[in-house]
Design a protein around this motif. Sequence first.
Motif, short mmCIF file in Angstrom:
data_model
loop_
_atom_site.label_atom_id
_atom_site.label_comp_id
_atom_site.label_asym_id
_atom_site.label_seq_id
_atom_site.Cartn_x
_atom_site.Cartn_y
_atom_site.Cartn_z
N UNK A 99 0.84 -1.20 0.00
CA UNK A 99 0.00 0.00 0.00
C UNK A 99 0.87 1.24 0.00
N UNK A 100 1.89 1.26 0.84
CA UNK A 100 2.79 2.41 0.88
C UNK A 100 3.59 2.56 -0.41
N UNK A 101 3.98 1.45 -1.01
CA UNK A 101 4.66 1.54 -2.31
C UNK A 101 3.78 2.23 -3.34
N UNK A 123 3.40 8.19 4.48
CA UNK A 123 3.66 6.94 3.76
C UNK A 123 2.42 6.37 3.08
N UNK A 124 1.27 6.58 3.70
CA UNK A 124 0.03 5.99 3.20
C UNK A 124 -0.90 7.03 2.57
N UNK A 146 0.35 2.17 12.10
CA UNK A 146 -0.60 1.67 13.10
C UNK A 146 -2.03 2.06 12.72
N UNK A 147 -2.21 3.27 12.21
CA UNK A 147 -3.54 3.70 11.77
C UNK A 147 -4.03 2.85 10.60
N UNK A 148 -3.15 2.58 9.64
CA UNK A 148 -3.51 1.73 8.51
C UNK A 148 -3.89 0.33 9.00
N UNK A 149 -3.07 -0.24 9.89
CA UNK A 149 -3.32 -1.59 10.39
C UNK A 149 -4.60 -1.66 11.22
N UNK A 150 -4.90 -0.60 11.94
CA UNK A 150 -6.16 -0.56 12.69
C UNK A 150 -7.33 -0.67 11.72
N UNK A 167 -6.29 -3.85 0.75
CA UNK A 167 -5.75 -2.48 0.78
C UNK A 167 -6.82 -1.46 0.39
N UNK A 168 -7.57 -1.75 -0.64
CA UNK A 168 -8.59 -0.83 -1.12
C UNK A 168 -9.69 -0.62 -0.08
N UNK A 169 -10.04 -1.66 0.64
CA UNK A 169 -11.09 -1.53 1.65
C UNK A 169 -10.68 -0.53 2.73
N UNK A 170 -9.41 -0.49 3.04
CA UNK A 170 -8.91 0.47 4.03
C UNK A 170 -8.72 1.85 3.40
#
Length: 196
Positions: A99-101, A123-124, A146-150, A167-170
């Motif tokens: 996702x960050x890439x 990064x995101x 951490x926010x992305x993973x949450x 990834x898209x769902x987040x």
Amino acid sequence: MNTILRRSVLGVAGLALSTGVVAGPLATFTDTTPTPAAAAAVQVAKAKPDMDTLIPHGTQGEQSRISLGDEQVSNVKAIIEATKKAGMDERAAVVAIATSLQESKLENLGHLGDRNDHDSQGLFQQRPSSGWGTVEQITDPEYSTTAFLKGLKQVEGWQDMPLTKAAQTVQVSAYPFHYAQWETQAADLVAEHWTS
């Protein structure tokens, strides 16, 4: 002469024997085998995740790859550490890195002015106006990961989804299928840095 020679030989032999008895067994019987727990810890520390774990659903579409500089590698390591702190596995790190890439090429981007997508940063490419956090927070690699993973944890069944869907769902990107192209490089990076 024979008596003197014989006493000398016996004296040397006795010295060798007594030294051997004192030093020999200690050197011979010193157990350097690690305990089972220590051996297991070393084995786990050295074990790198395999590709079946990192890419359980196979890749979708053509894969892209970029060369990474020191800052980008540092950001990879920060994403992996944040993933571990969140109690998530290697697959979560692959999703986050891919996702960050896509979002920033693993660069911690500040506001890009007219070239910026709204107020997306970090990064995101998270947006303060969308509730991801303050600018200071979302440009901190640990916080933004951490926010992305949450968000990822809240996606039911994300482990069973193709990377691009998870990834898209987040992220809710205008280009939902672009995440898939980074899966192989993300998996390679996790395999390289997960245990380092």
